[in-house]
Design a protein around this motif. Structure first.
Motif, PDB file in Angstrom:
ATOM      1  N   VAL A   6       0.823  -1.220  -0.078  1.00 32.37           N
ATOM      2  CA  VAL A   6       0.057  -0.024   0.111  1.00 32.37           C
ATOM      3  C   VAL A   6       0.904   1.098  -0.033  1.00 32.37           C
ATOM      4  O   VAL A   6       1.570   1.625   1.082  1.00 32.37           O
ATOM      5  N   SER A  18       1.163   5.241   2.752  1.00 36.20           N
ATOM      6  CA  SER A  18       0.324   4.411   3.849  1.00 36.20           C
ATOM      7  C   SER A  18       0.723   4.472   5.120  1.00 36.20           C
ATOM      8  O   SER A  18       0.129   3.974   6.271  1.00 36.20           O
ATOM      9  N   ALA A  60      -6.435   1.469   4.840  1.00 36.42           N
ATOM     10  CA  ALA A  60      -6.384   0.406   3.880  1.00 36.42           C
ATOM     11  C   ALA A  60      -5.238  -0.725   4.486  1.00 36.42           C
ATOM     12  O   ALA A  60      -5.811  -1.937   4.431  1.00 36.42           O
ATOM     13  N   VAL A  80      -1.794  -1.412  -3.986  1.00 36.33           N
ATOM     14  CA  VAL A  80      -2.855  -0.347  -3.792  1.00 36.33           C
ATOM     15  C   VAL A  80      -1.838   0.898  -4.037  1.00 36.33           C
ATOM     16  O   VAL A  80      -1.299   1.191  -3.360  1.00 36.33           O
ATOM     17  N   ASN A  98      -2.090   4.139  -3.817  1.00 35.04           N
ATOM     18  CA  ASN A  98      -2.585   5.165  -2.851  1.00 35.04           C
ATOM     19  C   ASN A  98      -1.858   6.473  -2.827  1.00 35.04           C
ATOM     20  O   ASN A  98      -2.358   7.551  -2.539  1.00 35.04           O
ATOM     21  N   ALA A 129     -11.567   2.063   3.163  1.00 29.84           N
ATOM     22  CA  ALA A 129     -10.859   1.357   3.156  1.00 29.84           C
ATOM     23  C   ALA A 129     -11.622  -0.091   3.058  1.00 29.84           C
ATOM     24  O   ALA A 129     -11.207  -1.036   2.320  1.00 29.84           O
ATOM     25  N   ILE A 176     -11.752  -0.640  -0.727  1.00 30.54           N
ATOM     26  CA  ILE A 176     -10.410  -1.146  -1.077  1.00 30.54           C
ATOM     27  C   ILE A 176     -10.153  -2.943  -0.759  1.00 30.54           C
ATOM     28  O   ILE A 176      -9.749  -3.655  -1.792  1.00 30.54           O
ATOM     29  N   VAL A 177     -10.597  -3.095   0.489  1.00 34.51           N
ATOM     30  CA  VAL A 177     -10.273  -4.549   0.919  1.00 34.51           C
ATOM     31  C   VAL A 177     -11.246  -5.610   0.097  1.00 34.51           C
ATOM     32  O   VAL A 177     -10.588  -6.600  -0.204  1.00 34.51           O
TER      33      VAL A 177
END
Length: 261
Positions: free
Chosen positions: A12, A15, A23, A87, A89, A232, A235-236
């Motif tokens: 991620v 993060s 996330a 991810v 992000n 989040a 996202i999961v």
């Protein structure tokens, strides 16, 4: 629905706080091994430690790299050469009138918000294809469709994220690898909280968020800022085996801001 990501490794980017941290925490809670990324070792290690403390048995590693440069992306790939879930992000935003926004600001937003995801996807997708399973998720924004007049440069970068994700989904067709974008609306991250901090202590941050929505995003159907945990959750799910038929999608967590069917 029970989401089990045991045996999967997730990177991620960006993060250490905000949506990325939420996330990373949620993916760790679902059983994934998680690599937390930040620009400095201190921030990355501190965020990883917070997740280990909050999630019993979490397997979390820190990887410091400035992903706004090609060299930074290469250093992350060298440290973590493979993953099952990526991810993308890492991102920045800076309100600035179009006529006051110089080339350097445009380029910085492009490098961080777009090219970091391009470079990392190029590095990690071949391994996912070889394994026959993988998830790539770009964190875009409702600003990809509702270009904000106060930061056109940011909106353009997020439109590009949606386009890259859609194109990569087509490129990975039939491989078992999905690529999607997630579009948060205004979300109460640390960065947004700082933006809302006007020195007035008579109102909570949440109240100031509602005022911001009423003034600047009146089309919101939830009439408030989303929480980082709400983003989040999407996202999961997109990272899970249960989302195997979802690819090439722009998935909205925007509070109903994008006015389309």
């Amino acid at each position: 629905m029970i989401i089990d990501l045991s045996g999967r490794t997730a990177i991620v980017t960006g993060s250490t706080e905000g949506i990325g941290f939420a996330a990373a925490s949620a993916l760790a809670a679902a059983g994934a091994t998680v690599i937390v990324n930040g620009r400095t070792p201190e921030k990355a290690e501190a965020a990883a430690a917070r997740i280990r403390q909050a999630v019993v048995g979490a397997d979390v590693r820190a990887a410091a790299a400035d992903l706004g440069t090609a060299e930074g992306c290469a250093s992350l790939v060298a440290a973590e050469p493979a993953c099952d879930i990526l991810v993308n992000n890492a991102g920045i935003f800076q309100p600035s009138d179009f006529f006051a926004t110089d080339d350097a600001s445009w380029d910085r937003h492009w490098q961080v918000n777009v090219m970091s995801g391009v470079r990392l996807s190029r590095a990690y997708l071949p391994g996912m294809e070889k394994a026959g399973w993988g998830r790539v998720i770009f964190l875009a924004s409702e600003s990809a469709f509702n270009i904000p007049l106060e930061m056109i440069h940011y909106g353009v970068s997020k439109t590009a994220d949606v386009a890259v994700a859609r194109g990569l989904a087509k490129r990975m067709a039939g491989t078992g690898v999905t690529v999607n974008s997630v579009l948060p609306g205004p979300t109460l991250s640390e960065g947004v909280a700082a933006m809302l901090d006007d020195g007035d202590t008579s109102k909570s941050t949440e109240e100031k968020g509602r005022d911001f929505i009423a003034a600047h995003r009146p089309g919101s159907l939830i009439k408030r800022l989303a929480s980082v945990e709400e983003v989040a959750n999407m996202i999961v799910y997109v990272a899970s085996p249960q989302a195997s038929a979802t690819t090439g999608a722009a998935l909205r967590v925007d509070g109903g801001l994008v006015d389309t069917l």
